[in-house]
Design a protein around this motif. Structure first.
Motif, PDB file in Angstrom:
ATOM      1  N   THR A 179       0.865  -1.335   0.008  1.00 19.10           N
ATOM      2  CA  THR A 179       0.010   0.147   0.157  1.00 19.10           C
ATOM      3  C   THR A 179       0.955   1.392  -0.077  1.00 19.10           C
ATOM      4  OG1 THR A 179      -1.589  -1.219   1.174  1.00 19.10           O
ATOM      5  CG2 THR A 179      -1.856   1.240   1.317  1.00 19.10           C
ATOM      6  N   LEU A 180       0.709   2.230  -0.897  1.00 16.50           N
ATOM      7  CA  LEU A 180       1.409   3.421  -1.205  1.00 16.50           C
ATOM      8  C   LEU A 180       0.619   4.573  -0.632  1.00 16.50           C
ATOM      9  CD1 LEU A 180       3.727   4.812  -3.262  1.00 16.50           C
ATOM     10  CD2 LEU A 180       1.418   5.792  -3.969  1.00 16.50           C
ATOM     11  N   GLU A 181       1.103   5.444   0.590  1.00 15.88           N
ATOM     12  CA  GLU A 181       0.491   6.320   1.080  1.00 15.88           C
ATOM     13  C   GLU A 181       1.414   7.488   0.457  1.00 15.88           C
ATOM     14  OE1 GLU A 181      -0.161   5.982   5.178  1.00 15.88           O
ATOM     15  OE2 GLU A 181      -1.231   4.150   4.926  1.00 15.88           O
ATOM     16  N   SER A 182       0.612   8.724   0.190  1.00 22.98           N
ATOM     17  CA  SER A 182       1.405   9.687  -0.286  1.00 22.98           C
ATOM     18  C   SER A 182       0.788  11.057   0.254  1.00 22.98           C
ATOM     19  CB  SER A 182       0.894   9.972  -2.024  1.00 22.98           C
ATOM     20  OG  SER A 182      -0.269  10.194  -2.163  1.00 22.98           O
ATOM     21  N   SER A 183       1.675  11.992   0.562  1.00 20.63           N
ATOM     22  CA  SER A 183       1.227  13.149   1.087  1.00 20.63           C
ATOM     23  C   SER A 183       2.206  14.296   0.257  1.00 20.63           C
ATOM     24  CB  SER A 183       1.492  13.021   2.670  1.00 20.63           C
ATOM     25  OG  SER A 183       2.890  13.022   2.825  1.00 20.63           O
ATOM     26  N   SER A 184       1.703  15.585   0.453  1.00 23.67           N
ATOM     27  CA  SER A 184       2.520  16.570   0.024  1.00 23.67           C
ATOM     28  C   SER A 184       2.462  17.826   0.684  1.00 23.67           C
ATOM     29  CB  SER A 184       2.074  16.868  -1.623  1.00 23.67           C
ATOM     30  OG  SER A 184       0.706  17.482  -1.471  1.00 23.67           O
ATOM     31  N   THR A 185       3.094  18.858   0.300  1.00 17.14           N
ATOM     32  CA  THR A 185       3.061  19.966   1.091  1.00 17.14           C
ATOM     33  C   THR A 185       2.036  20.968   0.735  1.00 17.14           C
ATOM     34  OG1 THR A 185       4.892  21.019  -0.436  1.00 17.14           O
ATOM     35  CG2 THR A 185       5.514  20.218   1.549  1.00 17.14           C
ATOM     36  N   ALA A 186       1.444  20.403  -0.415  1.00 16.98           N
ATOM     37  CA  ALA A 186      -0.020  21.317  -1.024  1.00 16.98           C
ATOM     38  C   ALA A 186      -1.198  20.438  -0.509  1.00 16.98           C
ATOM     39  CB  ALA A 186       0.183  21.310  -2.551  1.00 16.98           C
ATOM     40  N   SER A 187      -1.128  19.587   0.184  1.00 22.53           N
ATOM     41  CA  SER A 187      -2.320  18.934   0.676  1.00 22.53           C
ATOM     42  C   SER A 187      -2.361  18.251   1.999  1.00 22.53           C
ATOM     43  CB  SER A 187      -2.699  17.609  -0.489  1.00 22.53           C
ATOM     44  OG  SER A 187      -3.629  16.849   0.140  1.00 22.53           O
ATOM     45  N   THR A 188      -3.401  18.392   2.730  1.00 22.58           N
ATOM     46  CA  THR A 188      -3.415  17.890   4.088  1.00 22.58           C
ATOM     47  C   THR A 188      -4.100  16.760   4.250  1.00 22.58           C
ATOM     48  OG1 THR A 188      -5.374  18.838   4.483  1.00 22.58           O
ATOM     49  CG2 THR A 188      -3.485  20.040   5.139  1.00 22.58           C
ATOM     50  N   THR A 189      -4.500  15.851   2.901  1.00 24.55           N
ATOM     51  CA  THR A 189      -5.397  14.689   2.770  1.00 24.55           C
ATOM     52  C   THR A 189      -4.238  13.848   2.215  1.00 24.55           C
ATOM     53  OG1 THR A 189      -7.419  15.911   2.618  1.00 24.55           O
ATOM     54  CG2 THR A 189      -7.283  13.463   2.163  1.00 24.55           C
ATOM     55  N   PRO A 190      -3.867  12.760   2.989  1.00 19.94           N
ATOM     56  CA  PRO A 190      -2.966  11.463   2.459  1.00 19.94           C
ATOM     57  C   PRO A 190      -3.828  10.692   1.640  1.00 19.94           C
ATOM     58  CG  PRO A 190      -3.074  11.252   4.687  1.00 19.94           C
ATOM     59  CD  PRO A 190      -3.776  12.618   4.497  1.00 19.94           C
ATOM     60  N   THR A 191      -3.376  10.019   0.677  1.00 22.22           N
ATOM     61  CA  THR A 191      -4.073   8.940  -0.371  1.00 22.22           C
ATOM     62  C   THR A 191      -3.269   7.845  -0.170  1.00 22.22           C
ATOM     63  OG1 THR A 191      -2.885   9.686  -2.398  1.00 22.22           O
ATOM     64  CG2 THR A 191      -4.667  10.820  -1.739  1.00 22.22           C
ATOM     65  N   ALA A 192      -4.030   6.672  -0.269  1.00 21.97           N
ATOM     66  CA  ALA A 192      -3.765   5.086  -0.360  1.00 21.97           C
ATOM     67  C   ALA A 192      -4.097   4.597  -1.478  1.00 21.97           C
ATOM     68  CB  ALA A 192      -4.012   4.661   0.860  1.00 21.97           C
TER      69      ALA A 192
END
Length: 133
Positions: A27-40
């Motif tokens: 499972t890949l979880e991503s986050s960024s400095t532009a978004s507060t909602t991580p995705t999986a």
């Protein structure tokens, strides 16, 4: 003659055990400095590993990397790009559990972080291309 065949077979087996592919799913979880909602997302990757030469690459082998480190318990594969981004794939050599931590540095200071956790299985070796010169 028989001793030579046995010796040759033993050497071939040993070389084979030093060269293998890893098929890793997780499972890949991503986050960024532009978004507060991580995705999986579910992912699957394949890497060719040559412990004898100390090299590895993702299946297409467009870029061949040196193995970062290895010991009896853990194999660490890493690569870095020209922006300072990096990836560290850590595989437990006993259980097959893995983590892959990726940091991508984008223009304007934008940073994307990817973290994958899952399991790797050993698979038949896909040869890593040798340097032409």
């Amino acid at each position: 003659m028989t001793v030579s065949l046995i010796l040759a077979a033993a050497m071939a087996w040993q070389a084979g055990s030093q060269q293998f592919d890893l098929i890793c799913t997780g499972t890949l979880e991503s986050s960024s400095t532009a978004s507060t909602t991580p995705t999986a997302t579910q992912v699957s990757d394949r890497a060719a590993v040559d412990l004898e030469r100390g090299l590895w690459c993702w299946l297409e082998c467009s870029v061949v990397n040196a193995i970062h480190s290895r010991n009896a318990a853990e194999l660490v594969l890493s690569n870095k790009d020209e922006t300072g981004g990096s990836a560290y794939l850590r595989v437990d050599r006993i259980t097959g559990a893995y983590t892959n931590d990726v940091r991508l540095n984008m223009e304007g200071g934008y940073v994307i972080k990817l973290n994958t956790t899952g399991h790797c299985e050993r698979a038949p070796y896909t040869p890593i291309p040798r340097a032409a010169f």
